[in-house]
Scaffold this motif. Structure first.
Motif, short mmCIF file in Angstrom:
data_model
loop_
_atom_site.label_atom_id
_atom_site.label_comp_id
_atom_site.label_asym_id
_atom_site.label_seq_id
_atom_site.Cartn_x
_atom_site.Cartn_y
_atom_site.Cartn_z
N ALA A 1 -2.99 -4.52 7.83
CA ALA A 1 -4.19 -3.69 8.02
C ALA A 1 -5.68 -4.33 7.81
CB ALA A 1 -3.99 -2.89 6.95
N ALA A 11 -8.43 -3.39 10.64
CA ALA A 11 -9.27 -3.08 10.19
C ALA A 11 -10.48 -4.59 11.04
CB ALA A 11 -9.61 -3.28 8.67
N LEU A 55 -6.41 2.77 8.52
CA LEU A 55 -5.65 2.78 9.13
C LEU A 55 -4.52 3.03 8.65
CD1 LEU A 55 -7.17 -0.41 10.35
CD2 LEU A 55 -6.97 1.58 11.81
#
Length: 353
Positions: free
Chosen positions: A314, A318, A332
Motif C-alpha cells: 500500500a 501510495a 488506499l
C-alpha cells in the motif's frame, strides 16, 4: 498433513469442543511464500522513489554501507526505516485485529472501528498541544493509554444497550466514539494551532519513520507478538465460545485481560508511528481464517506476514499513483476496507434476522 483436521473431544465436565477446521500446510506455504514476497516488496519499495535506485545499489547500501555515497544515505536514512516501519505496523494491526476477533467473537472487530485508533490519536493530540517536546518513548506510552480509553468507552457504551453487547452494537458504539474523539482532536488542533502536525495522524503514512522510532517500537511489538503466539491456543478455545473455553479449563478472564493488553500495545505502537490507519486488522484476519482455518496458532503468524505485505505494498502504491506526491496509505487501504466492512455488516445482519 491433511487439509482438514476435525477434533471433537470431551473434557471432565462433559463439554464437547466444536470441530476445528485447520489447514497447516496452507499456513506453512503462506508464511514461507509471504516472507519471500515481503522481502521482494521491501527491496522494490526501497529502490523506488523520487530518485530511482537499482536493486544492486540497495544491496550494497545494506551490506557495504558508505556514508559518502548519496544513494546509500537515502536508502539507510529515509527509505529502509520507512519500509521496515510499514511492515512492523502492518503486522501489529493485523495481529491486534485477529486477537480482538477471536476474543470477542465479533467478525467486525478492528482497532480502527472499535475506537482504539481514535483514542490513541486523541491523547496524542493532547500531548502535541500541551507537551510538544515529549520524546517518542513517552508518546508510545500515551498511545497505549489513549487506545485503552477509546476501547473502554466503546465497550462501556455498547454494553449499556438492552440485550447486551452484540457485534452490531459494538460497531455502532465504535463509530460514535471514534467520531466524538476525532471531533475533539480537531478542536484541540484548531485551538492550539497544531493542525498541520495532527494532519499526519489522520491521513496515515510511514514517510516520517526513522531508526530512532523503530528502535523504541521494536521491543514492544516483538514482545507483544511473542505473547500473542503464546496465547494463541487459549484464544482458539475462546473463539469457540466462553462456555466451551471454561469447560476446557481455560481461565477466560485472565486470557481476555492478557489479550487486551497485547492489543493495546500493538495498536498503540502502530498508531504512534503511522497514524490512524483502519481496516488492516479487519481484512487480514478474515483472509487468513479463510486460507488456514480457525486455529489461532496459525492465524496469528500468518496474519502478521499478510498484514506486513498489505501495508508495504500500500505504501508502494501510495508513491506510484501520483508522483512525486504521495497518497495517504490510509485512503488506499480504505478503498478495500470499506466495501469489505459493508459486506460483513450485511452478512451479520442476515445471520441475526
Amino acid at each position: 498433513m491433511p487439509e482438514w483436521t476435525e477434533r471433537a473431544n470431551k473434557n471432565e465436565s462433559g463439554v464437547e469442543t466444536a470441530k476445528l477446521r485447520v489447514r497447516p500446510l496452507a499456513a506453512i506455504l503462506i508464511m514461507l511464500g509471504g516472507t519471500v514476497a515481503l522481502l521482494l516488496g521491501i527491496a522494490i519499495s526501497v529502490s523506488f522513489g523520487a530518485a530511482d535506485i537499482g536493486l544492486g545499489t540497495v544491496w550494497e547500501a545494506i551490506v557495504w554501507f558508505h556514508p559518502d555515497i548519496t544513494q546509500h544515505q537515502i536508502i539507510q536514512e529515509l527509505r529502509l526505516p520507512r519500509v521496515l516501519g510499514g511492515a512492523m505496523v502492518g503486522a501489529s494491526f493485523a495481529v491486534a485485529g485477529a486477537l480482538m476477533q477471536g476474543m470477542t467473537r465479533n467478525p467486525m472487530a478492528d482497532s480502527g472501528i472499535l475506537g482504539l485508533n481514535a483514542g490513541a490519536g486523541f491523547v496524542l493530540a493532547i500531548c502535541l498541544a500541551i507537551f510538544p517536546g515529549l520524546p517518542f518513548m513517552v508518546l508510545i506510552l500515551y498511545s497505549f493509554l489513549g487506545a485503552g480509553v477509546g476501547a473502554g468507552l466503546v465497550f462501556g457504551i455498547g454494553s449499556l444497550a438492552k440485550g447486551g453487547l452484540t457485534p452490531v452494537r459494538l460497531v455502532l458504539a465504535g463509530a460514535a466514539v471514534s467520531t466524538l474523539l476525532a471531533a475533539l482532536s480537531e478542536g484541540i488542533a484548531l485551538y492550539f494551532r497544531i493542525g498541520q502536525d495532527l494532519a499526519f495522524w489522520y491521513a496515515g503514512g510511514v514517510a516520517g519513520t526513522n531508526w530512532f522510532q523503530l528502535k523504541i517500537m521494536f521491543p514492544w511489538v516483538a514482545g507483544a507478538m511473542l505473547a500473542a503466539i503464546m496465547l494463541s491456543r487459549s484464544v482458539t478455545m475462546l473463539s469457540l465460545g466462553e462456555e466451551v473455553a471454561t469447560g476446557l479449563g481455560q481461565r477466560t478472564g485472565l486470557v481476555k485481560l492478557a489479550g487486551t493488553i497485547i492489543v493495546l500495545i500493538l495498536a498503540g505502537s502502530a498508531v504512534s508511528v503511522v497514524g490512524a490507519v483502519s481496516f488492516v486488522g479487519l481484512i487480514i484476519p478474515h483472509l487468513t481464517r479463510f486460507l488456514v482455518g480457525v486455529d489461532y496458532r496459525w492465524i496469528i503468524p500468518c496474519s502478521a506476514v499478510l498484514g506486513s505485505l498489505l501495508v508495504v505494498f500500500a505504501d508502494l502504491g501510495a508513491r506510484i499513483i501520483n508522483p512525486p506526491y504521495e497518497t495517504p496509505i490510509g485512503a488506499l487501504i480504505s478503498l478495500i476496507g470499506v466495501p469489505f466492512f459493508l459486506y460483513l455488516a450485511r452478512k451479520q445482519r442476515r445471520e441475526l434476522s
